[in-house]
Design a protein around this motif. Sequence first.
Motif, PDB file in Angstrom:
ATOM      1  N   MET A  50       0.834  -1.204   0.000  1.00 51.06           N
ATOM      2  CA  MET A  50       0.000   0.000   0.000  1.00 51.06           C
ATOM      3  C   MET A  50       0.871   1.257   0.000  1.00 51.06           C
ATOM      4  N   ARG A  51       1.968   1.244   0.767  1.00 51.20           N
ATOM      5  CA  ARG A  51       2.882   2.396   0.787  1.00 51.20           C
ATOM      6  C   ARG A  51       3.500   2.622  -0.596  1.00 51.20           C
ATOM      7  N   GLN A  52       3.838   1.535  -1.279  1.00 54.66           N
ATOM      8  CA  GLN A  52       4.394   1.671  -2.623  1.00 54.66           C
ATOM      9  C   GLN A  52       3.371   2.266  -3.583  1.00 54.66           C
ATOM     10  N   VAL A  53       2.118   1.828  -3.471  1.00 50.53           N
ATOM     11  CA  VAL A  53       1.059   2.368  -4.327  1.00 50.53           C
ATOM     12  C   VAL A  53       0.870   3.858  -4.052  1.00 50.53           C
ATOM     13  N   ILE A  54       0.876   4.240  -2.785  1.00 50.53           N
ATOM     14  CA  ILE A  54       0.727   5.655  -2.432  1.00 50.53           C
ATOM     15  C   ILE A  54       1.880   6.467  -3.005  1.00 50.53           C
ATOM     16  N   LYS A  55       3.093   5.937  -2.924  1.00 50.13           N
ATOM     17  CA  LYS A  55       4.257   6.617  -3.489  1.00 50.13           C
ATOM     18  C   LYS A  55       4.079   6.814  -4.990  1.00 50.13           C
ATOM     19  N   LEU A  56       3.628   5.767  -5.679  1.00 47.97           N
ATOM     20  CA  LEU A  56       3.427   5.860  -7.127  1.00 47.97           C
ATOM     21  C   LEU A  56       2.336   6.867  -7.483  1.00 47.97           C
ATOM     22  N   VAL A  64       6.915   7.688 -13.025  1.00 47.38           N
ATOM     23  CA  VAL A  64       6.562   6.277 -12.822  1.00 47.38           C
ATOM     24  C   VAL A  64       7.175   5.434 -13.934  1.00 47.38           C
ATOM     25  N   ASP A  65       7.020   5.882 -15.187  1.00 50.13           N
ATOM     26  CA  ASP A  65       7.564   5.138 -16.317  1.00 50.13           C
ATOM     27  C   ASP A  65       9.081   4.995 -16.206  1.00 50.13           C
ATOM     28  N   GLU A  66       9.759   6.085 -15.832  1.00 55.30           N
ATOM     29  CA  GLU A  66      11.220   6.036 -15.698  1.00 55.30           C
ATOM     30  C   GLU A  66      11.635   5.077 -14.589  1.00 55.30           C
ATOM     31  N   GLU A  67      10.950   5.135 -13.443  1.00 52.32           N
ATOM     32  CA  GLU A  67      11.291   4.260 -12.330  1.00 52.32           C
ATOM     33  C   GLU A  67      11.069   2.794 -12.700  1.00 52.32           C
ATOM     34  N   GLU A  68       9.946   2.501 -13.347  1.00 54.13           N
ATOM     35  CA  GLU A  68       9.661   1.121 -13.743  1.00 54.13           C
ATOM     36  C   GLU A  68      10.664   0.621 -14.777  1.00 54.13           C
ATOM     37  N   SER A  69      11.060   1.484 -15.713  1.00 51.38           N
ATOM     38  CA  SER A  69      12.053   1.086 -16.720  1.00 51.38           C
ATOM     39  C   SER A  69      13.395   0.760 -16.075  1.00 51.38           C
ATOM     40  N   LEU A  70      13.818   1.610 -15.150  1.00 50.40           N
ATOM     41  CA  LEU A  70      15.090   1.359 -14.470  1.00 50.40           C
ATOM     42  C   LEU A  70      15.024   0.096 -13.624  1.00 50.40           C
ATOM     43  N   LEU A  71      13.903  -0.105 -12.943  1.00 47.67           N
ATOM     44  CA  LEU A  71      13.750  -1.314 -12.139  1.00 47.67           C
ATOM     45  C   LEU A  71      13.826  -2.557 -13.011  1.00 47.67           C
ATOM     46  N   ASP A  72      13.148  -2.554 -14.162  1.00 49.04           N
ATOM     47  CA  ASP A  72      13.212  -3.689 -15.085  1.00 49.04           C
ATOM     48  C   ASP A  72      14.639  -3.900 -15.593  1.00 49.04           C
ATOM     49  N   LEU A  73      15.316  -2.810 -15.932  1.00 52.04           N
ATOM     50  CA  LEU A  73      16.693  -2.909 -16.419  1.00 52.04           C
ATOM     51  C   LEU A  73      17.592  -3.542 -15.357  1.00 52.04           C
ATOM     52  N   TYR A  74      17.487  -3.083 -14.131  1.00 50.99           N
ATOM     53  CA  TYR A  74      18.312  -3.613 -13.047  1.00 50.99           C
ATOM     54  C   TYR A  74      17.993  -5.082 -12.784  1.00 50.99           C
TER      55      TYR A  74
END
Length: 92
Positions: A50-56, A64-74
């Motif tokens: 829930m905290r992650q959803v609130i952050k997003l 959000v797109d940049e964070e998700e792209s970097l997370l997938d890359l890592y």
Amino acid sequence: MPDVGGIAGERLRSFIERIERLEEERRALSGDIKEVYAEARGTGFEPKIMRQVIKLRRMDKEEVDEEESLLDLYKRALGMMPGAELEAHAAE
């Protein structure tokens, strides 16, 4: 309260007291938020997620797109995604 060293004592006291009241309100709100998370946990929701959803929800779409792209890359770089092993071996 007299001015001391060019500082208006009453004005300073006013700021300090306002900050103290706001700090107390923040502590009370923090307790209320913890209670809501505990209630959510009691009904089967996971507060960590829930905290992650609130952050997003606070972020704009580009962030959000940049964070998700970097997370997938890592994750791919660390072999943590399906097919990542195939990509790593193909790169060798």
